[in-house]
Design a protein around this motif. Structure first.
Motif, short mmCIF file in Angstrom:
data_model
loop_
_atom_site.label_atom_id
_atom_site.label_comp_id
_atom_site.label_asym_id
_atom_site.label_seq_id
_atom_site.Cartn_x
_atom_site.Cartn_y
_atom_site.Cartn_z
N ARG A 334 41.87 36.81 38.11
CA ARG A 334 41.26 37.89 38.89
C ARG A 334 41.54 37.63 40.37
N THR A 384 40.07 46.46 39.47
CA THR A 384 38.62 46.31 39.47
C THR A 384 38.09 46.77 40.83
N ASP A 385 36.78 46.62 41.01
CA ASP A 385 36.18 47.04 42.29
C ASP A 385 36.72 46.24 43.47
#
Length: 400
Positions: A334, A384-385
């Motif tokens: 991530r 993702t955010d």
């Protein structure tokens, strides 16, 4: 569980001969009364052994043919019983292996029929009318010998044709598979040659020039960058040799299932940090050895994910999380902002132009998905955010 389509045929092959044997025995026994043939003056104690022997001969006809032929001859001569004769003629056409033996059977059947005519003339009465008159004798010979024999020959001919067609289809399928495999091997060999001639040559030149720069440079940053380029290039050559070795094999072989290839993640993360990327690693669960194909796939997932971070978000922070689950390995990469108050290692700040101008075909994630799904796992990738997430869940079967 659903039954196999072969089972009904096995049941038929096993029980139909027994059923026919019982029918033949009962028919021979009933022929003594005149219901299914010519009434005979012989007592039942003599007729019963002939009926039982006829049924037994039919039951063993697959392994021994002569008992059925003998029982049919005795039944016709003693009782003028036709059931065993009809079955014997059909089995002769179905099972006798060549024309010569069929001819011998016809000769023996003609001799038995002729002897039956003589017995009918001697006995007289209904048997003489039924079996010894020219018209009835001819019809009896056709019905008891000719028609069943021709029917057996036709059935055997059809079976031979079906077997030949099936064999031709199977042989054609094997030849197609062999040709396809040969084409695949040739194509893999061609790809291996192209990769060796082009990619390996250029990577080797890169390693040589990086080594020369490392020796001649005076600035520490340049020496460090040259060393990183040289070590990365040598590792790329090693990986390329492994790929070329797999391509040249007739079939893709699995590596040692007990090898733990996940240890290479530490070196991969170290190289990314040296290149200026802020990377944090998290391990969860009890570490264990995994099949080599799983370890290699995990390594490629992390490698591709970190490469994408360097190309598209060089200033972002990256987190590599490795989880050992029962029967599975999960790897998550991530990128995004670091947690508040956490300082990630960054021994070398990224250059302003880092990540720009790197070539790419846009097929990295597609290749990763195919690699993971080939092992029975699944891959998730998407924004993702805070950044981008790549998550792979791969099964780890026990080595057999």
């Amino acid at each position: 569980m659903p039954s196999s389509p072969v089972e009904p045929r096995r049941v038929v092959d096993r029980y139909v001969p027994l059923l026919v044997a019982v029918v033949v025995a009962v028919a021979v026994w009933e022929s003594r009364t005149g219901a299914l043939g010519v009434r005979t003056p012989l007592p039942g104690v003599l007729v019963l052994p002939i009926a039982v022997a006829s049924g037994w001969a039919m039951a063993v006809v697959r392994t021994r043919r002569w008992p059925l032929f003998l029982a049919a001859a005795v039944g016709w001569l003693a009782l003028a019983a036709w059931p065993a004769g009809v079955v014997a003629s059909y089995q002769a056409g179905l099972r006798l292996p060549d024309r010569r033996r069929v001819t011998w059977y016809l000769t023996g059947a003609a001799a038995v029929m002729a002897a039956g005519v003589l017995i009918g003339l001697a006995v007289g009465g209904p048997r003489r009318i039924t079996t010894a008159t020219p018209a009835n004798g001819l019809v009896t010979a056709v019905c008891v010998v000719a028609f069943p024999l021709v029917a057996g020959l036709l059935v055997r001919s059809r079976r031979d044709v079906v077997a030949a067609l099936r064999d031709r289809a199977e042989r054609g399928e094997r030849e197609r598979e062999a040709r396809a495999e040969r084409v695949r091997v040739e194509e893999r060999a061609r790809i291996a040659r192209e990769m060796h001639d082009v990619v390996a040559h250029r990577v080797s030149l890169m390693v040589v020039h990086a080594g020369a720069l490392e020796v001649t440079a005076t600035e520490p940053a340049t020496v460090e960058a040259a060393a990183l380029i040289r070590s990365t290039g040598r590792q790329a050559l090693t990986d390329l040799r492994e790929v070329l070795g797999v391509l040249r094999q007739p079939a893709f072989a699995l590596a040692d299932p007990g090898a733990d290839l996940l240890g290479g993640l530490a070196e991969l993360i170290r190289e990314s940090r040296v290149a200026g990327l802020r990377v944090r690693r998290q391990d969860e669960g009890e570490p264990r050895c995994v099949p080599a194909t799983v370890g290699r796939t995990v390594h490629r997932v992390v490698q591709e994910a970190l490469t994408n971070v360097r190309k598209h978000a060089p200033e972002a922070d990256a987190t590599v999380r490795l989880r050992y689950l029962p029967g599975w390995v999960e790897i998550t990469v991530r990128n995004g902002s670091p947690a508040e108050g956490r300082v990630l290692p960054n021994p070398r700040p990224a250059r302003p132009d880092a990540g720009l101008g790197l070539p790419g075909a846009g097929l990295g994630l597609l290749g990763l998905r195919e690699r993971v799904e080939l092992l029975g796992g699944r891959l998730e990738a998407g924004p993702t955010d805070e950044g981008f997430l790549i998550r792979a869940l791969i099964p780890t079967p026990r080595p057999s």
